[in-house]
Every structure is written in C-alpha cells, then in structure tokens.
Motif scaffolding. Structure first.
Motif, PDB file in Angstrom:
ATOM      1  N   GLU A 113       0.854  -1.187   0.000  1.00  0.00           N
ATOM      2  CA  GLU A 113       0.000   0.000   0.000  1.00  0.00           C
ATOM      3  C   GLU A 113       0.891   1.238   0.000  1.00  0.00           C
ATOM      4  OE1 GLU A 113      -2.164  -0.743   3.749  1.00  0.00           O
ATOM      5  OE2 GLU A 113      -1.241   1.082   4.545  1.00  0.00           O
ATOM      6  N   PRO A 114       0.342   2.415  -0.317  1.00  0.00           N
ATOM      7  CA  PRO A 114       1.181   3.609  -0.396  1.00  0.00           C
ATOM      8  C   PRO A 114       1.770   3.994   0.964  1.00  0.00           C
ATOM      9  CG  PRO A 114      -0.942   3.971  -1.485  1.00  0.00           C
ATOM     10  CD  PRO A 114      -1.058   2.695  -0.730  1.00  0.00           C
ATOM     11  N   THR A 115       2.864   4.738   0.930  1.00  0.00           N
ATOM     12  CA  THR A 115       3.549   5.147   2.162  1.00  0.00           C
ATOM     13  C   THR A 115       2.674   6.042   3.027  1.00  0.00           C
ATOM     14  OG1 THR A 115       5.451   5.408   0.708  1.00  0.00           O
ATOM     15  CG2 THR A 115       5.749   6.047   2.990  1.00  0.00           C
ATOM     16  N   MET A 116       1.967   6.949   2.365  1.00  0.00           N
ATOM     17  CA  MET A 116       1.263   7.972   3.115  1.00  0.00           C
ATOM     18  C   MET A 116      -0.016   8.327   2.384  1.00  0.00           C
ATOM     19  SD  MET A 116       0.470  11.406   3.418  1.00  0.00           S
ATOM     20  CE  MET A 116       1.434  12.328   2.222  1.00  0.00           C
ATOM     21  N   PHE A 117      -1.134   8.291   3.083  1.00  0.00           N
ATOM     22  CA  PHE A 117      -2.341   8.922   2.555  1.00  0.00           C
ATOM     23  C   PHE A 117      -3.201   9.276   3.747  1.00  0.00           C
ATOM     24  CE2 PHE A 117      -3.123   4.323   2.347  1.00  0.00           C
ATOM     25  CZ  PHE A 117      -4.300   4.200   3.071  1.00  0.00           C
ATOM     26  N   SER A 118      -4.178  10.101   3.502  1.00  0.00           N
ATOM     27  CA  SER A 118      -4.978  10.604   4.611  1.00  0.00           C
ATOM     28  C   SER A 118      -5.722   9.473   5.304  1.00  0.00           C
ATOM     29  CB  SER A 118      -5.981  11.630   4.089  1.00  0.00           C
ATOM     30  OG  SER A 118      -6.788  12.066   5.145  1.00  0.00           O
ATOM     31  N   GLY A 119      -5.515   9.389   6.600  1.00  0.00           N
ATOM     32  CA  GLY A 119      -6.225   8.381   7.376  1.00  0.00           C
ATOM     33  C   GLY A 119      -5.570   7.015   7.353  1.00  0.00           C
ATOM     34  N   TYR A 139      16.424  15.726  20.692  1.00  0.00           N
ATOM     35  CA  TYR A 139      15.392  16.587  20.123  1.00  0.00           C
ATOM     36  C   TYR A 139      14.168  15.740  19.762  1.00  0.00           C
ATOM     37  CZ  TYR A 139      16.897  15.013  15.476  1.00  0.00           C
ATOM     38  OH  TYR A 139      17.201  14.256  14.386  1.00  0.00           O
ATOM     39  N   VAL A 140      13.080  16.421  19.428  1.00  0.00           N
ATOM     40  CA  VAL A 140      11.819  15.719  19.202  1.00  0.00           C
ATOM     41  C   VAL A 140      11.439  15.803  17.727  1.00  0.00           C
ATOM     42  CG1 VAL A 140       9.376  15.593  19.852  1.00  0.00           C
ATOM     43  CG2 VAL A 140      11.082  16.343  21.533  1.00  0.00           C
ATOM     44  N   THR A 141      11.090  14.653  17.137  1.00  0.00           N
ATOM     45  CA  THR A 141      10.469  14.675  15.807  1.00  0.00           C
ATOM     46  C   THR A 141       8.984  14.395  16.000  1.00  0.00           C
ATOM     47  OG1 THR A 141      10.791  12.324  15.402  1.00  0.00           O
ATOM     48  CG2 THR A 141      12.528  13.804  14.655  1.00  0.00           C
ATOM     49  N   VAL A 142       8.184  15.101  15.231  1.00  0.00           N
ATOM     50  CA  VAL A 142       6.739  14.954  15.402  1.00  0.00           C
ATOM     51  C   VAL A 142       6.061  14.695  14.072  1.00  0.00           C
ATOM     52  CG1 VAL A 142       6.339  16.296  17.493  1.00  0.00           C
ATOM     53  CG2 VAL A 142       6.620  17.485  15.306  1.00  0.00           C
ATOM     54  N   GLN A 143       4.915  14.071  14.138  1.00  0.00           N
ATOM     55  CA  GLN A 143       4.012  14.019  13.005  1.00  0.00           C
ATOM     56  C   GLN A 143       2.870  14.955  13.370  1.00  0.00           C
ATOM     57  OE1 GLN A 143       3.085  10.060  11.655  1.00  0.00           O
ATOM     58  NE2 GLN A 143       5.219   9.429  11.605  1.00  0.00           N
ATOM     59  N   VAL A 144       2.789  16.076  12.656  1.00  0.00           N
ATOM     60  CA  VAL A 144       1.829  17.124  12.975  1.00  0.00           C
ATOM     61  C   VAL A 144       0.681  17.101  11.974  1.00  0.00           C
ATOM     62  CG1 VAL A 144       1.502  19.621  13.243  1.00  0.00           C
ATOM     63  CG2 VAL A 144       3.710  18.589  13.781  1.00  0.00           C
ATOM     64  N   VAL A 145      -0.548  17.171  12.479  1.00  0.00           N
ATOM     65  CA  VAL A 145      -1.702  17.383  11.599  1.00  0.00           C
ATOM     66  C   VAL A 145      -2.019  18.875  11.642  1.00  0.00           C
ATOM     67  CG1 VAL A 145      -4.040  16.659  11.026  1.00  0.00           C
ATOM     68  CG2 VAL A 145      -2.576  15.144  12.380  1.00  0.00           C
ATOM     69  N   LEU A 146      -1.725  19.572  10.544  1.00  0.00           N
ATOM     70  CA  LEU A 146      -2.008  21.007  10.517  1.00  0.00           C
ATOM     71  C   LEU A 146      -3.515  21.239  10.506  1.00  0.00           C
ATOM     72  CD1 LEU A 146       0.568  22.413   7.926  1.00  0.00           C
ATOM     73  CD2 LEU A 146       0.706  22.448  10.422  1.00  0.00           C
ATOM     74  N   ASP A 147      -3.953  22.316  11.143  1.00  0.00           N
ATOM     75  CA  ASP A 147      -5.378  22.641  11.144  1.00  0.00           C
ATOM     76  C   ASP A 147      -5.827  22.843   9.706  1.00  0.00           C
ATOM     77  OD1 ASP A 147      -5.037  22.564  13.831  1.00  0.00           O
ATOM     78  OD2 ASP A 147      -5.242  24.727  14.168  1.00  0.00           O
ATOM     79  N   GLY A 148      -6.822  22.117   9.311  1.00  0.00           N
ATOM     80  CA  GLY A 148      -7.318  22.207   7.940  1.00  0.00           C
ATOM     81  C   GLY A 148      -6.761  21.131   7.030  1.00  0.00           C
ATOM     82  N   ALA A 149      -5.750  20.391   7.502  1.00  0.00           N
ATOM     83  CA  ALA A 149      -5.173  19.316   6.683  1.00  0.00           C
ATOM     84  C   ALA A 149      -5.687  17.968   7.191  1.00  0.00           C
ATOM     85  CB  ALA A 149      -3.652  19.346   6.748  1.00  0.00           C
ATOM     86  N   ASP A 150      -5.603  16.963   6.324  1.00  0.00           N
ATOM     87  CA  ASP A 150      -6.033  15.619   6.709  1.00  0.00           C
ATOM     88  C   ASP A 150      -4.882  14.621   6.643  1.00  0.00           C
ATOM     89  OD1 ASP A 150      -8.947  16.071   7.047  1.00  0.00           O
ATOM     90  OD2 ASP A 150      -8.796  16.670   4.948  1.00  0.00           O
ATOM     91  N   THR A 151      -3.653  15.137   6.625  1.00  0.00           N
ATOM     92  CA  THR A 151      -2.494  14.247   6.605  1.00  0.00           C
ATOM     93  C   THR A 151      -1.475  14.759   7.606  1.00  0.00           C
ATOM     94  OG1 THR A 151      -1.451  15.589   4.896  1.00  0.00           O
ATOM     95  CG2 THR A 151      -2.732  13.694   4.147  1.00  0.00           C
ATOM     96  N   VAL A 152      -0.467  13.919   7.908  1.00  0.00           N
ATOM     97  CA  VAL A 152       0.561  14.349   8.844  1.00  0.00           C
ATOM     98  C   VAL A 152       1.764  14.927   8.106  1.00  0.00           C
ATOM     99  CG1 VAL A 152      -0.068  12.778  10.712  1.00  0.00           C
ATOM    100  CG2 VAL A 152       1.583  12.044   8.974  1.00  0.00           C
ATOM    101  N   LEU A 153       2.400  15.863   8.756  1.00  0.00           N
ATOM    102  CA  LEU A 153       3.646  16.452   8.275  1.00  0.00           C
ATOM    103  C   LEU A 153       4.729  16.038   9.267  1.00  0.00           C
ATOM    104  CD1 LEU A 153       5.358  18.648   6.721  1.00  0.00           C
ATOM    105  CD2 LEU A 153       4.495  20.288   8.395  1.00  0.00           C
ATOM    106  N   MET A 154       5.829  15.470   8.765  1.00  0.00           N
ATOM    107  CA  MET A 154       6.922  15.123   9.675  1.00  0.00           C
ATOM    108  C   MET A 154       7.801  16.349   9.857  1.00  0.00           C
ATOM    109  SD  MET A 154       7.948  11.296   8.759  1.00  0.00           S
ATOM    110  CE  MET A 154       6.740  10.150   8.110  1.00  0.00           C
TER     111      MET A 154
END
Lengths: 351, 385, 148, 170
Positions: free
Chosen positions: B241-247, D102-117
């Motif tokens: 499956e893909p690395t990253m997708f929403s949810g 240090y800290v690495t995070v997976q952030v869900v930005l307000d308005g986004a539906d995916t995580v940003l590392m």
C-alpha cells in the motif's frame, strides 16, 4: 501454458529532459489513461509489477513513490524488479501462469536525464576492475562495434541504414523523440562521438514511462477485440565481463529466441530495444529476421529510449500492431547490461 | 493450477558486521554453494536464478546482479532481480517459487544478500534529497513514532520491548550463523542500553550485517526424490500500500491484515495460532514482535504483547517466534526476508539444529518493508498441502 | 491535466567511498598490482582469465590457481575517446581498449595512451605504464602505451 | 616511471577503496514547486483530493489512495496543528537546528487531513500526543522556496486536542 495476452498499452512521450515533472508526475497520466482505456479499476487488477532504477533516480527506494500513481488502495498484490519493465511484465506473466492472477498492471519508468547517464551506467559494471576506470556506456558499445566492423559482421553503412530506417519510422510515432528523413550518406559524414560510433549510432537519452495490461483467457477477450497473445517468452543473461563473451553475436538472444519459438513461423513485425545501431543488427540476426519482417515500426530504442520503460514499450508497440491488424505475429525485444548482456524475447500472436 | 513446489536446499552465510574475508561474489557463493549441497545438485542443474537485495546504493553498484549472475551459475540462464524494500528477501523467495509453481522451470535458485560493510546503511538511507527537510536519521527514527502509537493503543508495557530483545538474542546463541552472539544478555542490559529514538533502545534494534541466504526450489517430481526432508510450499502472499495517505493506519496497516487473511485462506488455515507451529517474523525493532502477532492475525487486536509477556513466543512456548534469533540478531537487509522464509522451511524439515521446534510441521515466514507498506509471507509444511 | 508550469530544480550529489573487501582471488590480483605485477587465474580447460575471478564465469566452478602474466599484451578492440570525462584515466584523448596480456586468454579493459587515434590499431602491442604510487587497485596501471 | 618500491611487508591487499561521485539535477516537480513557491511567501498550501475531499499537506501531486492527480485549487492552511505522534531522538544528524535530544513529530495542521513530519522544540519530557503546536519561521528576509523556512514547531498555549480527533493519523 495458459493463454495470456497484452490487451492495453499507454506511454508518455519520450523527451530529452523533463525538468518540470518528477517521475510520479510523468507516470500518473500514463496509468490513468490505461485505466480509462480499459475501464479497469484497482479491484479488477490482481497483480501489479513495476520496473525502475534507484541509480537513475539518484535515490534509494525510488520505486516506492510509483505506488502513489497506482493508487494502491485497497492494498495490492505487488512486486518490483530493478530491471526494465519488460521483466516486470515477465514476472506478471508468471503469476498469471501459476493461477495467482487473471489481470495484471505492469509499468516501467525512468528519468535518466537527471544524471550524466553514460557515467551513471559505469556503476553497472564490475566494481573492482571496471567501474574505477569509468568507461562510459558509449565507449563500451564502441569497443563492441569495432570488433563487429573489423570482423566483417557489419559495416558503418549497415549501421547508418538502421538509424535512417528507425528515424523514418518514428515520424509516425507521436511518442518518439528522434525522427525525420535522413540519408545514409549524409549522416555518415558526421563526426564520431566515440570512434567508431557516430551520434546516429547511439540511442537518445529519454525521460519517459509506459504501462501495459496483461490478461488471461476470456478476460483478455473482454478487454480487447483482438488480444495479442503471448506465445513465447524467454530471457537470458550472459556473464558481464566483455572478455569472456563473443561480442560479434548475441548468444543470449539466440537462446531466448529459440526457446520462445521465434523461428517457428513468419514474423510480421519486430520491435527491438537495441541502444546502438550495430547492436540492432546483432539482435536482428539473433532473432533470425529477414526482409519479410517490418522492423521497428515505432522507431525502436534508437528513436526513443526511456530506460526502464523502453523494453516494456517494445512489447506494447508490438502488441499494438496485432491490435490494429497490421501484424499477426510479432516479436518484441528488451535488453539490459553492457553490450547486450541480458536479453528478453516475447512472441505475440493475433490468434 | 499451480505446480506443487518445495524447498529442497537451504544455505546461508555466517552473518557478521564485516565479512572482509569475502568479495560480494564470495559472499553469495558461500550461501548458494551450501544450498546446492543441501539440495544435492550442481550449478548445471539450476534452470534459473532470482537475485534479491535492498537499494543498490548500499553497495554502490547499479543492478549488481548483472556482475554477480555468473557467480551463482547463472550464465546463459534466465535471471531476475527483485527489489521490494525491506520485504525484498521474502519477495525473492516468492518470485523463485512462482517460476516453479507456474510450470516454467524445474529447479530455481534464489539468492538474497546485503554487504552493508561496503558502505554505511544509515548513510544510504538518509541521503538528503533537495526540497525535503531532514528530521531524523535511520529507520528507527521512522518507526519510533509508530511504535509509540502502538503502545498508546494497546497499553503494551515497556518491559515487552526488552523481553523480545533478550529472547531473540538467547535464541541466536543456538544459531551458529547468527551475527550477534550476546551470551551475557539480560533485561537489565537492554534497559541500560542507550535510548536512541525514544522508545527504542540500542539493544532493541537490529544490527547491520553482511550476509546472504540462498534456497533451491523444485517441482514435486524432483522434491519427492530428495533424500532429505523438504519443505512444501502451502501458500505465498504479498500486499503493498502507499507510504502515506490521509487516514492511513501506519501502526496496523490494512496491507498486513489483508495479506494475512489471504495467506491463511490459501493455506487452508482457519486458526493460525493453533495450526501454525512456529513463525519467523521480520522484527527489526523488538516492539514489532507483538505488533506483527496482531498484524498476522495470530493474536487479537491490542493483545499481541500478552503473547510475549506470557512466554508463548519463546522457543519453548506454544507459539515460538524467531527461533533463529531473527532480524534482531542478524540483519543483512536484502537477505533478511529470505532468512525468515528459510528458517520457516528449516523448521518443517526438522533441520534447524539447536533452535529446532520439536515436531514443527507448519511454519510461517514473514517479511515487511518500506514504511510498513510491503508485506511478503509464506506458509511451508512438512506434509504436502 | 492543468498547464505544466516551470518546476524548481536543484543540484543533488551522491558521493561515497566504498570499501570493498576482495576475497582470496581478487586480493592476490590487487596485491600483485601493488607490486607492479599482473596475475591471472587458470580455468579447468587450461585457459587463463585476466582479470581473474574466483569462479568460472561460464560454469560457476571455483577457481584459485593463480598464474603470473607479463605486463605486455595485444589490443583486441578499442574505442577512441576524444573528450575524456574528469573521472576517466587520462585527461587527454585516449583509447579504451580490450587488451589480452601475454599469457592470458581473455582480454581486460584499460586505457591506452597512444597520443593520436591514428596510432591505434587492433592487434597492436602495448605495455603497462605503472602509476608512480601503487595502492592495490586497477589504476596502479596508469594506462597502457604502444610498444614499437 | 617511479623507482619507489612498495614495501613487501605491507601484507596482502584485502580492501579496495572506490570513490563514487554522481551529480544529478533534481526536479521538485509540479506539485512540490507550487507548494514551495507559496512557502517563499509564508503560505502553506494543501491540495484537496477530488475523490474524498481530504486535504493533503505536503502533497506529492497525486492522491496515493485513489491514484488521481491533485490539480484542483489549493487550500491555504494554518501554521498551527496537533501532534499525532512523536519520537525523541538521541542520534545527531546534520542540518537539524536543535540540540540533542530533540523531538520529531508528526503534525496534523489545522485544515489538513495528513501528517507532516517535522521537528518540535520543547522540553523533551513535556511532549505528548494531542499537544498543540505552531510553526517557528525563519526571519522573513531569509525565506526562500524551501520547506526549511519553517525551522521547527513550538508548543502553544492551547488545550490538548482529544485523542479521537487525531487518532486516525497515527
């Protein structure tokens, strides 16, 4: 053996350098169009296989992003070869033969323009005694060409004739990169790139991608009016070391052609992936082709050479000639490694 | 439809941080020659070769199978090179099996390897690409947040990661090929080892190894004649499956669950915990043992750690896991998946030596890779399916 | 698809010095080169491979019978490189050539410094020009040069 | 020719060093170029999947789940978000502007539906899931078309987001 056919094919136009799109962006429309053409959705595809190279992309695991173009959801049965997509198609064909799949999606993609390709290819050699000398891909082909010329296997004129033919044929192929009307005498006046090879003897550097749908039996007939049935399929690898190979012929192609049954009946069309003109001659001979065969109606690799997709495209182009009824029996060829080290032969028939 | 296929020969190298006594060809020949000897055949008996390894940048050779093909008797034969990230060893075994199952070849040799000491895996995995932000180094940095997600969901105690790290290293002491031989390993030693990517400690991670694994697969009529026991392939399966997708569920991806369901269905297994005698699972960080017990549907959701805690996954437990010492004890990346498949086959052949599970008749081999997105598995048995 | 816009581009370099362990046969080959000698390996049929391999490329059988060779030989093919790249062995026009050393049956690849293309010829005799400093590498032979 | 003789005592050559240097010109591609162009103006642009409407940030030009191009109108996002999951890193890496650990995070930005590392600058004992964070930008005059315009994230004084609101991103 099960009846398995190539039923659909799409490709990106080959271009010298696509600076504005990354590999996935080149691939997305190709796969999208393939799905639209066939009406297939992901859940209709039982197996996905791709071919690409990390070193062309300059990045480890570069193939992973290819899955983004597929839209691999729900999760797919999938595999990847670090080889031209033609070998990915072979793996998919094996999966269908064993009954694991009915319909397979195969793709290949490469953006060789990102690096200095002839030097990148030096990394494909023996890392102890060859790569440290950085022989570029053109120089290695030139060594082979000289042997062929001096042993009377071919002449510079024979080689130029291949370039003229392929570029002329490519005029009808909107996806080809090098095309037009040239004369043998004209291009033989050009200077050498690496003697004895001139520019026209070398395939261009191309960015591109292509994709194919394979299907078994009745599924193939549903998806295509006149499926291109795979009636012979083999690939053979020689040792890499140039010193232990007979460079005046392509033994591996001869073996593969024999096992694939190329010579059993007349071949109407051949699509060859030879990246140098003298190699095209060697492949024609290894396949036993004669004047009765139309060679490279698409222009072949000498007109467009998107590495990792070029071999798969040959299978797609050969199948296209079956679909449009202009051929009933076709052979497609793919190659890898220096001086035709590894070769694949696929025989397609209309009925 | 598929031809019945069996593993008739297995070979592996001594795995070590640096095998400077061998070239790349020497490394894969060491494994391949042992597999041939086990299969009682010669190079000439092999119809085709399948080579697998992880990214080419580890060894700095583009498509190294081209220069290595003839080192494993592949001259003038068909040769395929598989690369599916960390699961590549497993995929290599599956492709080799397919060539026999499809009725195309009688005997196929597969070889998977990595010679990590030629470079530095952390370097190769962390080449920073333009336009991307470098946040972390190494695979542990990628997986640590996912492990934290698992701990949050399951309530898995901290001790579990430590317990797996000790168990697998103790198993490795029974396996002469294993890289790490930590005779004095204790839970305290693991606890005291440096925290690298919290919650992952140094001794909860896999080593970096040079090594190779090879197998010979053959069709039924050849396997039947073998003088030694063979491992019959009951089912193989793979999912991506893909690395990253929403949810996307990164902790327990759907690809692993779909893969497990399909594998068991093909193998005719309805209760994997009862019907499978032992499993060799790809566990590069100790926490992944409980995670993949769930991911392979051997345990209920969020309960996988209880198998570890109760000792069920120990060599003398009711569901032994990673009898060979696993990836935590030897990790030639490209070969790691095939080693898992090979250990499953050794077990059902009754040829696993000191780490043999008594009476093992059915075993699971498992590999995964990428961002928990590539899965390849097989079930092998001492009896025909 | 929307219009293709101009994308951002950036240089990207992959650079690493790999450390390659050699095993017994290549070790002898490179040790000999460091001592400004060349060795090959004998195959079962009596022919000699140079560069040597620890196995027979055709059959896969193990090899290890090392054979001393001369540092002179004959060119079996060549390609004239008019514009060398910076990585390549010579920074003036040269030939890549397949060279069968005296005593060997298979050719090795190396560079020939002939000055001009007109001096290159298949079947010409050449001799190794050794590097000033040898380290145990193929470039301990700086290149080959014509023998008159 | 040199008259320098190698030492016999050096022992056999066991390891060969082979330097490899390859130069590439890398293209960010259409989608990332748009995103990076916006970053030069201090804007975070996400892209909406035409199939399920979810907003991708960062976007790689396609929806990996549906295999369709994300070529619709971009969606501007806040530079605030929620920590979905994280790790505390004790191994140094070049280019990270924070001290170990240090800290690495997976952030869900307000308005986004995916995580940003990304990175989080905070007391490592305080980091937790659901923590609210905001981007710390470089000084405006240093902005370029680069994700590195955001140095790291920092905690902000907002109540934690409930687990259920971000659990699907772990």
């Amino acid at each position: 053996m099960r009846d398995v056919a190539v039923v659909a094919f799409t490709q990106a136009p080959s271009v010298r350098r696509d600076l504005d799109r990354n590999e996935v962006e080149i691939l997305i429309p190709v796969i999208h169009e393939l799905k639209q053409k066939t009406g297939l959705k992901n859940e209709d595809v039982d197996f996905v296989c791709s071919g690409s190279s990390d070193y062309l992309a300059g990045q480890a695991f570069a193939f992973v992003s290819g899955l983004d173009a597929v839209g691999a959801w729900p999760p797919v049965c999938e595999s990847h070869v670090e080889m031209d997509g033609a070998w990915a198609l072979y793996e998919a064909w094996v999966k269908i033969q064993m009954g694991y799949a009915q319909v397979a999606l195969v793709y290949g993609f490469g953006k060789p323009s990102m690096g200095d390709l002839p030097i990148t290819m030096a990394l494909q050699l023996d890392p102890y005694v060859l790569t440290p000398l950085w022989p570029d891909a053109i120089s290695l082909a030139a060594l082979q060409a000289r042997i062929c010329l001096e042993k009377g296997v071919c002449t510079e004129r024979d080689m130029a004739e291949r370039a003229v033919r392929d570029r002329k044929n490519a005029k009808d192929n909107p996806f080809a990169q090098v095309k037009g009307d040239f004369t043998v005498d004209g291009i033989l006046k050009d200077p050498f790139v690496v003697s004895p090879l001139r520019k026209h003897d070398c395939a261009p550097i191309s960015d591109g991608a292509s994709a194919v749908i394979l299907a078994a039996g009745d599924r193939a007939k549903e998806l295509c009016k006149r499926p291109a049935w795979i009636r012979g399929f083999e690939h053979i690898c020689e040792p890499l070391d140039l010193g232990v190979r007979d460079l005046t012929r392509s033994r591996s192609t001869e073996i593969a052609a024999d096992r694939a049954g190329v010579g059993k009946k007349k071949i109407d069309v051949a699509e060859l992936s030879a990246p140098f003109t003298h190699q095209e001659i060697l492949i024609e001979r290894a396949l036993g082709l004669d004047d009765g065969t139309r060679i490279n109606p698409s222009g072949g690799a000498l007109a467009a050479n998107p590495l990792m997709a070029v071999g798969l495209s040959r299978i797609g182009e050969a199948a296209s000639r079956i679909w449009d009824g202009s051929a009933n029996r076709a052979v497609a060829h793919a190659t890898s490694g220096p001086c035709l080290q590894q070769n694949l032969v696929c025989v397609l028939e209309g009925d | 439809m598929a031809e019945l296929t069996a593993v008739i020969g297995i070979g592996q190298t001594k795995h070590a941080a640096k095998r400077i006594d061998v070239s790349m060809a020497g490394l894969i020949r060491e494994a391949a020659e042992r597999a041939l000897a086990d299969a009682e055949c010669t190079w000439a008996d092999i119809d085709a070769v399948v080579i697998g390894k992880a990214p080419d940048m580890f060894e700095g050779v583009m498509m190294p199978e081209l220069f290595l093909n003839d080192a494993v008797g592949g001259a003038y034969k068909p040769m395929l090179r598989v690369h599916t990230a960390g699961s590549v060893g497993g995929s290599t075994g599956i492709v080799a099996a397919s060539l026999v199952q499809a009725g195309i070849h009688d005997r196929v040799l597969c070889v998977a390897f990595e010679k990590q000491s030629e470079s530095n895996a952390t370097w190769a995995l962390s080449i920073s690409m333009p336009f991307s932000v470098a946040t972390v180094v190494g695979a542990g940095g990628y997986f640590a947040p996912l492990i934290r997600g698992y701990i949050r969901r399951s309530g898995c105690p901290e001790e579990i990661g430590i317990q797996v790290a000790v168990k697998d290293r103790l198993n490795a002491l029974k396996n002469p090929y294993a890289h790490l031989q930590l005779a004095d390993i204790t839970p305290q030693m693991v606890r005291d080892s440096p925290m690298l990517w919290d919650p992952i400690r140094y001794l909860e991670t896999c080593p970096s190894s040079d090594g190779a694994c090879a197998m010979v697969m053959a069709k039924e009529s050849i396997a039947k004649r073998a003088s030694k026991p063979v491992a019959w392939i009951h089912a193989t399966e793979m999912r991506s499956e893909p690395t990253m997708f929403s949810g996307r569920d990164q902790v327990m991806p759907r690809a692993t669950l779909d893969n497990a369901k399909s594998l068991y269905e093909k193998a005719g297994i309805t209760n994997p915990r009862k019907e499978i005698d032992c499993a060799e699972i790809y566990v590069p960080f100790s926490w992944y043992e409980p995670m993949w017990m769930e991911g392979m549907l051997i345990s209920d959701t969020n309960q996988g750690w209880k198998m570890t805690e109760s000792g069920a996954t120990a060599l003398d437990g009711d569901f032994p896991v990673n009898m060979s010492g696993g990836v935590l004890s030897s990790n030639p990346i490209g070969a790691s998946g095939l080693l898992r498949f090979a250990e499953a086959a050794l077990q059902v052949r009754g040829m696993a030596g000191e780490h043999q599970v008594d009476g093992a008749k059915k075993a699971l081999g498992h590999a995964y890779g990428g961002g928990s997105q590539y899965f390849s598995t097989w079930i092998v048995g001492s009896e025909k399916p | 698809m929307s219009q293709i816009e101009k994308a951002l581009t950036a240089p990207h370099v992959i650079e690493y010095t790999y450390k390659r362990s050699l095993g017994p046969v290549l070790s002898q080959f490179f040790t000999a080169l460091r001592e400004r000698r060349v060795v090959g390996v004998r195959r079962k049929d009596g022919t000699v491979l140079c560069p040597p391999k620890e196995y027979d490329p055709d059959t896969g059988e193990s090899l290890g019978d090392m054979v001393p060779l001369k540092d002179t030989g004959v060119v079996t093919s060549w390609a004239w490189v008019a514009k060398p790249r910076p990585q390549q062995p010579l920074q003036k026009p040269f030939a890549y050539a397949l060279i069968r050393l005296d005593g060997a049956d298979t050719p090795l690849l190396h560079a020939v410094d002939a000055g001009s293309e007109s001096r290159m010829k298949t079947s010409m005799r050449v001799r190794a020009r050794w590097a000033d400093t040898t380290t145990g590498a193929i470039r301990d032979i700086a290149c080959f040069e014509p023998v008159d | 020719m040199s008259d320098k003789k190698p030492e016999e005592k050096e022992g056999p050559v066991q390891v060969l060093q082979t330097p490899v240097r390859l130069e590439y010109v890398f293209s960010a591609g259409q989608s990332a170029s748009r995103l990076l162009g916006a970053m030069a103006k201090g804007k975070l642009l996400g892209q909406r999947c035409p199939v399920d409407g979810r907003v991708y940030f960062p976007s790689r030009g396609s929806c990996p789940q549906h295999g369709v191009p994300l070529d619709g109108a971009p969606v501007e996002l806040a530079d605030k978000g929620t920590v979905a999951t994280y790790s505390i890193v004790r191994i140094p890496i070049e280019k990270v502007p924070l001290e170990l650990p240090y800290v690495t995070v997976q952030v869900v930005l307000d308005g986004a539906d995916t995580v940003l590392m990304h990175l989080l600058k905070c007391d490592v004992d305080k980091v937790h899931m659901g923590m609210r964070v905001q981007a710390k930008w470089k000084p405006r005059e240093e902005w370029t078309s680069s994700v590195e315009n955001i140095l790291y994230f920092e905690p902000i004084d907002e109540p934690d987001a409930p687990y259920d609101s971000f659990k699907e991103h772990i």
